[in-house]
Design a protein around this motif. Structure first.
Motif, PDB file in Angstrom:
ATOM      1  N   ALA A  56      26.900  16.356 -16.613  1.00  0.00           N
ATOM      2  CA  ALA A  56      26.944  15.314 -17.628  1.00  0.00           C
ATOM      3  C   ALA A  56      27.583  14.067 -17.053  1.00  0.00           C
ATOM      4  N   GLY A  57      26.927  12.929 -17.207  1.00  0.00           N
ATOM      5  CA  GLY A  57      27.523  11.701 -16.684  1.00  0.00           C
ATOM      6  C   GLY A  57      26.604  10.516 -16.754  1.00  0.00           C
ATOM      7  N   SER A  58      26.999   9.434 -16.107  1.00  0.00           N
ATOM      8  CA  SER A  58      26.234   8.203 -16.106  1.00  0.00           C
ATOM      9  C   SER A  58      25.185   8.237 -15.007  1.00  0.00           C
ATOM     10  N   VAL A  59      24.000   7.712 -15.315  1.00  0.00           N
ATOM     11  CA  VAL A  59      22.922   7.632 -14.331  1.00  0.00           C
ATOM     12  C   VAL A  59      23.224   6.473 -13.378  1.00  0.00           C
ATOM     13  N   THR A  60      23.326   6.784 -12.078  1.00  0.00           N
ATOM     14  CA  THR A  60      23.680   5.760 -11.091  1.00  0.00           C
ATOM     15  C   THR A  60      22.510   5.369 -10.203  1.00  0.00           C
ATOM     16  N   GLY A  61      21.393   6.058 -10.315  1.00  0.00           N
ATOM     17  CA  GLY A  61      20.232   5.709  -9.512  1.00  0.00           C
ATOM     18  C   GLY A  61      18.979   6.294 -10.124  1.00  0.00           C
ATOM     19  N   LYS A  62      17.837   5.668  -9.827  1.00  0.00           N
ATOM     20  CA  LYS A  62      16.572   6.159 -10.345  1.00  0.00           C
ATOM     21  C   LYS A  62      15.584   6.343  -9.201  1.00  0.00           C
ATOM     22  N   GLY A  63      14.395   6.756  -9.524  1.00  0.00           N
ATOM     23  CA  GLY A  63      13.382   7.245  -8.616  1.00  0.00           C
ATOM     24  C   GLY A  63      13.119   8.663  -9.073  1.00  0.00           C
ATOM     25  N   SER A  64      14.139   9.498  -8.987  1.00  0.00           N
ATOM     26  CA  SER A  64      14.350  10.637  -9.865  1.00  0.00           C
ATOM     27  C   SER A  64      15.552  10.216 -10.714  1.00  0.00           C
ATOM     28  N   GLY A  98       5.433  10.553 -25.950  1.00  0.00           N
ATOM     29  CA  GLY A  98       6.450  11.502 -25.557  1.00  0.00           C
ATOM     30  C   GLY A  98       7.383  10.918 -24.510  1.00  0.00           C
ATOM     31  N   LEU A  99       8.627  11.379 -24.498  1.00  0.00           N
ATOM     32  CA  LEU A  99       9.611  10.910 -23.526  1.00  0.00           C
ATOM     33  C   LEU A  99       9.395  11.583 -22.172  1.00  0.00           C
ATOM     34  N   SER A 100       9.763  10.879 -21.113  1.00  0.00           N
ATOM     35  CA  SER A 100       9.685  11.422 -19.763  1.00  0.00           C
ATOM     36  C   SER A 100      10.897  10.931 -18.980  1.00  0.00           C
ATOM     37  N   GLY A 101      10.971  11.322 -17.710  1.00  0.00           N
ATOM     38  CA  GLY A 101      12.085  10.886 -16.875  1.00  0.00           C
ATOM     39  C   GLY A 101      12.166   9.388 -16.723  1.00  0.00           C
ATOM     40  N   ASP A 102      11.048   8.675 -16.899  1.00  0.00           N
ATOM     41  CA  ASP A 102      11.064   7.215 -16.814  1.00  0.00           C
ATOM     42  C   ASP A 102      11.892   6.582 -17.928  1.00  0.00           C
ATOM     43  N   ASP A 103      12.115   7.318 -19.008  1.00  0.00           N
ATOM     44  CA  ASP A 103      12.893   6.783 -20.130  1.00  0.00           C
ATOM     45  C   ASP A 103      14.396   6.971 -19.940  1.00  0.00           C
ATOM     46  N   VAL A 104      14.779   7.684 -18.902  1.00  0.00           N
ATOM     47  CA  VAL A 104      16.201   7.843 -18.577  1.00  0.00           C
ATOM     48  C   VAL A 104      16.586   6.673 -17.691  1.00  0.00           C
ATOM     49  N   LYS A 105      17.444   5.789 -18.189  1.00  0.00           N
ATOM     50  CA  LYS A 105      17.711   4.514 -17.536  1.00  0.00           C
ATOM     51  C   LYS A 105      19.073   4.503 -16.853  1.00  0.00           C
ATOM     52  N   LEU A 106      19.210   3.565 -15.909  1.00  0.00           N
ATOM     53  CA  LEU A 106      20.485   3.376 -15.232  1.00  0.00           C
ATOM     54  C   LEU A 106      21.596   3.097 -16.239  1.00  0.00           C
ATOM     55  N   GLY A 107      22.735   3.765 -16.040  1.00  0.00           N
ATOM     56  CA  GLY A 107      23.890   3.552 -16.899  1.00  0.00           C
ATOM     57  C   GLY A 107      23.921   4.401 -18.144  1.00  0.00           C
ATOM     58  N   MET A 108      22.816   5.085 -18.475  1.00  0.00           N
ATOM     59  CA  MET A 108      22.832   5.961 -19.643  1.00  0.00           C
ATOM     60  C   MET A 108      23.775   7.143 -19.410  1.00  0.00           C
ATOM     61  N   GLU A 109      24.439   7.563 -20.471  1.00  0.00           N
ATOM     62  CA  GLU A 109      25.209   8.797 -20.444  1.00  0.00           C
ATOM     63  C   GLU A 109      24.235   9.941 -20.735  1.00  0.00           C
ATOM     64  N   VAL A 110      24.121  10.873 -19.813  1.00  0.00           N
ATOM     65  CA  VAL A 110      23.144  11.936 -19.964  1.00  0.00           C
ATOM     66  C   VAL A 110      23.790  13.302 -19.784  1.00  0.00           C
ATOM     67  N   GLU A 111      23.092  14.316 -20.274  1.00  0.00           N
ATOM     68  CA  GLU A 111      23.426  15.710 -20.015  1.00  0.00           C
ATOM     69  C   GLU A 111      22.205  16.367 -19.396  1.00  0.00           C
ATOM     70  N   ILE A 112      22.421  17.121 -18.348  1.00  0.00           N
ATOM     71  CA  ILE A 112      21.313  17.710 -17.598  1.00  0.00           C
ATOM     72  C   ILE A 112      21.525  19.203 -17.431  1.00  0.00           C
ATOM     73  N   GLU A 113      20.545  19.990 -17.825  1.00  0.00           N
ATOM     74  CA  GLU A 113      20.494  21.403 -17.455  1.00  0.00           C
ATOM     75  C   GLU A 113      19.603  21.505 -16.233  1.00  0.00           C
ATOM     76  N   HIS A 114      20.025  22.257 -15.237  1.00  0.00           N
ATOM     77  CA  HIS A 114      19.316  22.231 -13.968  1.00  0.00           C
ATOM     78  C   HIS A 114      19.470  23.542 -13.208  1.00  0.00           C
ATOM     79  N   GLY A 115      18.681  23.669 -12.136  1.00  0.00           N
ATOM     80  CA  GLY A 115      18.788  24.806 -11.239  1.00  0.00           C
ATOM     81  C   GLY A 115      19.860  24.573 -10.199  1.00  0.00           C
ATOM     82  N   ASP A 116      19.865  25.407  -9.170  1.00  0.00           N
ATOM     83  CA  ASP A 116      20.879  25.307  -8.127  1.00  0.00           C
ATOM     84  C   ASP A 116      20.818  23.949  -7.437  1.00  0.00           C
TER      85      ASP A 116
END
Length: 481
Positions: A56-64, A98-116
């Motif tokens: 969980a945190g702020s988005v600091t870069g995009k591309g992914s 529908g929303l996609s990863g492109d809608d996650v913007k720099l500086g947004m506070e996000v929560e991510i569930e992920h693999g290893d």
């Protein structure tokens, strides 16, 4: 989306310091995200990826999606926005798409569930996250944003002038009575054409809320409308609930709640609410829910939470951070520093009871006061003309260029100022470099046509009109474009 991973050791080292927070205990190899907020529920659909971690945190870069130095592949992730909706809605609540990863913007506070989280290095014999010499990566299954944002017209707008020529101005204002402050790290999207921040401008603010002061430190500010009169959407409010039984308030702002909405809530809770837009209080609440994060749905997973301490640590090391229950070892961590309002980063594993058992704790202040480094992956210096042709946006008279996304809906990310050697501000000229330290000039950037970038890294500071003054630009064009 692209998942290119350039080798940028200096940038990686900066990102994983979590805004230079002081470390009290450095025993974990876990490198996951800083952040806060609530909203991620059941596991998403990341192409069969098994969920093993929560960040969980702020988005600091995009591309992914890059959060705290980890590049999360968001190409198959479920993305949820305001009120956990997986759809992009317009101001009137109508589905756009529908929303996609492109809608996650720099500086947004996000929560991510992920693999290893892993290290894709090809130069380290047995790479691990701990010894990784490139950006660590993971596959995101679900990303949630927007659940803790504020959205309302600005009031009581004030500017704090920059202390020196090489630092930027900051701002302080209120949204429905809630205090907001910016830092040199705050991301801005002021629209196109740009709308200057000021009273009555409707903005959405992502940031970290300190219940002990009532202040939200903004990580992203996005302009929604030039005036409140022209805005037709809803407002969003976050704050401490009070006077629930009689005349309810959220952060001191009077609201109207139904009996059903009051059920399960109590005074002193931090809540978030969607409000019907109105010119004055009391505001009618459409949706209300607790804002604090709990981790019952993350049992057995690695996790990291960055945020503000809600309740001070007990003698046994129990405390709450952003609503999540945390357990630290008093023999290894100075619990006297874990007081209400302290900024912390806690890493560890979620136990069987939903408690985050800490292996690493960092305590420190907020944003840096020096130059800010901004990273863009897979961006272009061109806008799109007629939906097909890349057009250079370089302005020779103003010595500026623009950074745009390369996919629809095309969005302006930054207007960057190149400083000249004879600039009357006295600032040093902007240094422009490419791969392997090659030197470039402003004219070479101006001549770029039809080129997107695998890496664009800018060191500089923002000025009050929203532009980003660069002291150093490092770029690597994508081959074959």
């Amino acid at each position: 989306m692209s998942t290119r991973r350039p080798f940028v050791p200096s940038l990686h080292a900066r990102l994983v310091t979590c805004s230079a927070l002081g470390s009290l205990l450095l025993s974990s190899a876990l490198l996951v995200a800083c952040g806060g907020g609530g909203g991620v529920g059941a596991a998403g659909t990341g192409a069969g990826t098994t969920v093993t971690g929560f960040s969980a945190g702020s988005v600091t870069g995009k591309g992914s999606t890059i959060v705290n130095g980890v590049e999360f592949d968001d190409s198959s992730a479920t993305v949820a926005g305001e009120d956990d909706s997986v759809d992009l809605l317009d101001d009137k609540g109508k589905k756009v798409r529908g929303l996609s990863g492109d809608d996650v913007k720099l500086g947004m506070e996000v929560e991510i569930e992920h693999g290893d989280i892993s290290c894709p290095s090809t130069t380290v014999p047995t790479p691990t996250v701990a010894n990784c010499d490139v950006t660590p990566t993971a596959k995101a299954t679900r990303i949630s944003f927007g659940n803790n944002s504020l959205l309302a017209p600005i009031a009581v707008f004030n500017t704090t002038a920059a202390a020196t020529a090489t630092t930027q101005a900051t701002y302080r204002f209120t949204l429905l009575g809630q205090q907001v402050q910016t830092t040199v790290s705050t991301e801005f999207n002021l629209g196109s054409p740009t709308i200057a921040l000021g009273n009555d401008v409707v903005v959405e603010v992502h940031g970290k809320f300190d219940a002990s002061t009532g202040i939200t430190t903004a990580t992203r500010i996005e302009v929604k409308s030039a005036t409140s009169a022209a805005y037709t959407g809803v407002y969003r409010l976050r704050g401490v609930l009070a006077n629930l039984a009689t005349s309810p308030t959220i952060g001191g702002m009077v609201v109207v709640l139904t009996a059903d909405q009051k059920a399960g809530l109590s005074d002193g809770q931090i809540v978030r609410a969607r409000l019907a837009a109105a010119t004055t209080a009391p505001y009618t609440v459409q949706v209300i829910r607790p804002a604090g994060r709990t981790l019952e749905d993350q049992k057995g997973h690695a996790a990291e939470i960055e945020g503000v301490v809600d309740t001070s640590a007990s003698s046994g090391g129990d405390l709450k951070v952003n609503g999540a229950v945390v357990k630290v070892d008093p023999t290894k961590v100075d619990i006297a520093t874990l007081t209400q309002g302290a900024r912390v980063v806690v890493s560890g594993t979620v136990g069987a009871t939903g408690t985050l058992v800490a292996t690493t704790v960092k305590v420190g202040t907020t944003a840096p006061t020096l130059l800010v480094e901004k990273q863009f992956l897979g961006y272009t210096l061109k806008t799109i003309d007629n939906g097909a042709t890349f057009v250079n946006t370089y302005d020779a008279a103003k010595h500026t260029f623009e950074v745009w996304t390369t996919t629809a809906p095309f969005e302006l990310r930054e207007t960057v100022v190149i400083v000249q050697a004879n600039d009357p501000s006295g600032l040093p000229a902007t240094v422009i470099t490419g791969k392997q330290g090659s030197s470039h000039t402003e004219a070479e950037i101006a001549a770029q046509t039809g080129t997107s970038f695998s890496l664009l890294n800018i060191l500089g500071h923002r000025i009050p009109d929203g532009r980003f003054v660069a002291s150093k630009i490092q770029f690597q064009p994508k081959k074959g474009v």
